[in-house]
Design a protein around this motif. Structure first.
Motif, PDB file in Angstrom:
ATOM      1  N   ARG B 356      75.946  -8.824  -3.492  1.00 33.28           N
ATOM      2  CA  ARG B 356      74.298  -8.064  -4.327  1.00 33.28           C
ATOM      3  C   ARG B 356      74.400  -6.193  -3.955  1.00 33.28           C
ATOM      4  NH1 ARG B 356      72.086 -11.766  -7.105  1.00 33.28           N
ATOM      5  NH2 ARG B 356      72.225 -14.332  -6.114  1.00 33.28           N
ATOM      6  N   ALA B 357      74.782  -6.836  -2.674  1.00 39.55           N
ATOM      7  CA  ALA B 357      73.736  -5.834  -2.007  1.00 39.55           C
ATOM      8  C   ALA B 357      75.117  -4.282  -2.331  1.00 39.55           C
ATOM      9  CB  ALA B 357      74.292  -5.114   0.266  1.00 39.55           C
ATOM     10  N   GLU B 359      75.641  -3.526  -5.151  1.00 47.12           N
ATOM     11  CA  GLU B 359      75.192  -3.748  -6.513  1.00 47.12           C
ATOM     12  C   GLU B 359      74.075  -2.035  -6.383  1.00 47.12           C
ATOM     13  OE1 GLU B 359      73.322  -6.505  -8.978  1.00 47.12           O
ATOM     14  OE2 GLU B 359      75.317  -7.102  -9.637  1.00 47.12           O
ATOM     15  N   LEU B 360      72.972  -2.757  -5.100  1.00 45.29           N
ATOM     16  CA  LEU B 360      72.006  -2.210  -5.098  1.00 45.29           C
ATOM     17  C   LEU B 360      72.077  -0.516  -4.503  1.00 45.29           C
ATOM     18  CD1 LEU B 360      69.824  -4.712  -2.973  1.00 45.29           C
ATOM     19  CD2 LEU B 360      69.749  -3.771  -5.703  1.00 45.29           C
ATOM     20  N   GLY B 361      73.129  -0.469  -3.752  1.00 48.89           N
ATOM     21  CA  GLY B 361      73.705   0.742  -2.873  1.00 48.89           C
ATOM     22  C   GLY B 361      74.186   0.641  -2.165  1.00 48.89           C
ATOM     23  N   GLU B 362      74.221   1.480  -0.939  1.00 45.11           N
ATOM     24  CA  GLU B 362      74.935   2.486   0.346  1.00 45.11           C
ATOM     25  C   GLU B 362      74.910   1.189   0.692  1.00 45.11           C
ATOM     26  OE1 GLU B 362      77.554   3.267   1.506  1.00 45.11           O
ATOM     27  OE2 GLU B 362      76.545   5.502   0.648  1.00 45.11           O
TER      28      GLU B 362
END
Lengths: 222, 364
Positions: B356-357, B359-362
């Motif tokens: 999930r992380a 997919e979201l960003g850094e």
């Protein structure tokens, strides 16, 4: 792209529109520097229903342990208690999947703290009011551009958009009015999305307007 | 078993699983390199470690390499891979001893370092490195320039105990040959994969197993290479492949990335129930291969019941992992190293949170 988080305060917005507005408040120095994200990663459910997944994902972003104050900015829509309950449930669900150390909020505009971390929730268009961010923005536009907004009302009325089936729920009608208003008031780009408005033309809906004071007050006290 | 590339059959998998070691579940490190104390739990089939430079990622891999091996040589090799020259040792005994302690221990005054790995069956295998007094010793031929190294290595595990006291001589460190440890393989970031070790792994695979496993997985990534074999036309044996233009070259001469990937794959294929440690896994690999490479590595690891622990600095490479194995999040673990109050800390995340992380960003 979200992160890395270097600041101690993070605001999670329900949509890109809220994020655009809050970013502009930050740029103009109305609120202190904060990290800002918005719910709605690709593949997630739209709106606040994706908050739990968003919280889980955020916990893996670089620098998340630096975040000590977490704010959520969402819409009341048709029921403020329902909107808040969905946010509360998202925190409960996220905390069963990961240990974020952030407590479950107990009421909107009432910060709750535990483990050295604080959670606050703001719901637009303001405490106890039904609607959404666009409801606030329509009030701003009505004050600044009364003639054009009268035309927008005429269009909505002429099209019987509020009464003909399918009827427009309250917050959706606000969104329709905003769309029509931006088309009229932004001749350089009548297609400008609300989410990009402040980056494009920050003066059209000034974020320092008194109608948005409740939000800047909330963000200044996160 | 099922696999996306259709390389393996279930009988071969069953044969491999009847040998070797269990997967590592937990790793704990005390006073080793820059790490004061760390525990990494719930390790999975594929494990990725990220973090800024100087926050203990390579030290973590070295800790597994040392504990999983059986000889101080692993410690020396890892120092060499970091770029330390290991030629002649010069200086008085106290200076040499202090330098060795300083390289090895987070806090030399504590007197020992310990690394323990617990496998999925609950067995613990550990190494303790103890500070001892250096002393001049005499070799049978009367050479008094030998000395105890000032460190004792003790491996303990379900297969017994092994204690090694290396000696310092002007030519370097010396130690008695020791029985081979479990299959732990290290691919360093700073140096090319050893051509000779790759060739040996391929040879072992050819003699004891089926090189087709490796060849098919490798050709799945590099279709333009074929006729893979060990050749030695002008020097030590090396793994060669024929290119589309008909020329047959050592993999190292075709491309560093090709050799790097071949090194990873052949070690996995040739060593059932082993651990592959890869420092900066993306090194030398073209970005559009990341996804396919993760898939192949996972399939090789699953097939040979092995495990990969890799570091990475590449967000593209991390994202490729989640795209390559979309339904394998529960077989992936993720850790991030950082310095907090000047101490190395590891944050750990389950595969689903990592997915999930990223997919979201850094996430680096």
């Amino acid at each position: 792209m979200i992160g890395p988080f270097n600041l101690g305060t993070l605001l999670i917005c329900e949509g890109k529109e809220e994020m655009g507005l809050v970013r502009q408040m930050k740029i103009e120095g109305i609120i202190p520097p904060i990290e800002i994200t918005c719910v709605g990663a690709p593949g997630n459910a739209p709106g606040i229903d994706a908050l739990a997944d968003h919280l889980v994902g955020l916990s893996g972003i670089t620098g998340f342990p630096n975040i000590q104050k977490l704010g959520v900015f969402a819409d009341n829509d048709l029921s403020s208690p329902d909107a808040f309950t969905r946010i509360q449930a998202a925190f409960v669900r996220a905390n069963t999947q990961v240990s974020t150390d952030f407590p479950v909020p107990t009421a909107a505009y009432s910060p709750v703290s535990a483990n050295g971390r604080t959670v606050s929730v703001a719901l637009s268009p303001g405490p106890g009011l039904l609607g959404c961010l666009e409801t606030n923005l329509l009030d701003v536009l009505a004050a600044l551009h009364p003639d054009e907004m009268a035309c927008v009302s005429g269009m909505i009325s002429c099209a019987k958009a509020t009464t003909n089936p399918p009827t427009w729920p309250g917050s959706k009608e606000s969104k329709a009015r905003i769309r029509a208003a931006l088309t009229i008031l932004h001749p350089r780009n009548p297609n400008v999305p609300l989410s990009a408005l402040w980056a494009d033309t920050p003066t059209l809906i000034p974020v320092s307007h008194p109608q948005l004071q409740y939000l800047s007050d909330f963000l200044n006290n996160l | 078993m099922t696999n996306q590339n259709g390389i393996f059959d279930s009988r071969e998998t069953a044969r491999l699983k009847s040998t070797g070691y269990q997967m590592i579940r937990t790793l704990s490190i005390e006073n080793f390199r820059g790490i004061e104390r760390a525990t990494i739990d719930n390790l999975k089939r594929i494990n990725v470690v990220v973090g800024p430079n100087g926050t203990g990622k390579t030290a973590l891999l070295e800790a597994v390499y040392l504990a999983g091996g059986n000889s101080p040589e692993n410690l020396l090799k890892s120092k060499q891979w970091r770029g330390r020259e290991l030629g002649e040792i010069q200086g008085d005994l106290d200076t040499i001893q202090a330098a060795l302690w300083s390289d090895t221990f987070r806090d030399p005054s504590l007197g020992e370092a310990r690394v323990a790995i617990t496998d999925t069956s609950g067995d613990v295998r550990s190494v303790e490195i103890r500070k001892t007094r250096s002393a001049q010793i005499f070799s049978p031929d009367g050479d008094s320039r030998l000395a105890h190294m000032g460190m004792t290595f003790v491996w303990e595990g379900p297969h017994g105990r092994n204690e090694v006291v290396p000696q310092i001589s002007p030519q370097g460190l010396k130690f008695e040959p020791v029985p081979a440890g479990p299959g732990v393989h290290f691919l360093p970031a700073r140096m090319n994969v050893s051509e000779a070790e790759t060739a040996r792994a391929y040879s072992r695979l050819s003699v004891d197993g089926d090189p087709k496993l490796f060849v098919d997985a490798f050709r799945n990534e590099f279709e333009f290479l074929h006729d893979i074999a060990i050749e030695a036309p002008i020097g030590p044996p090396a793994l060669y492949a024929r290119m589309a233009n008909g020329r047959k070259l050592p993999l190292t001469m075709i491309s560093g990335g090709v050799a790097h990937l071949a090194g990873m794959m052949v070690r996995m294929a040739a060593n059932p129930r082993s651990v592959l440690l890869v420092d900066e896994i993306e090194n030398g690999l073209y970005h559009d291969r990341y996804e396919s490479i993760w898939r192949s590595l996972f399939e090789l690891a699953e097939h040979s019941d092995s495990q990969v622990i890799a570091t990475s600095h590449s967000l593209e490479c991390l994202r490729a992992l989640t795209r390559a194995l979309p339904d394998k999040a529960d077989q992936v673990s993720f850790a991030r190293s950082r310095l907090e109050n000047n101490e190395v800390q590891f944050e750990q995340f389950s595969g689903p949170v990592f997915y999930r992380a990223v997919e979201l960003g850094e996430v680096r």
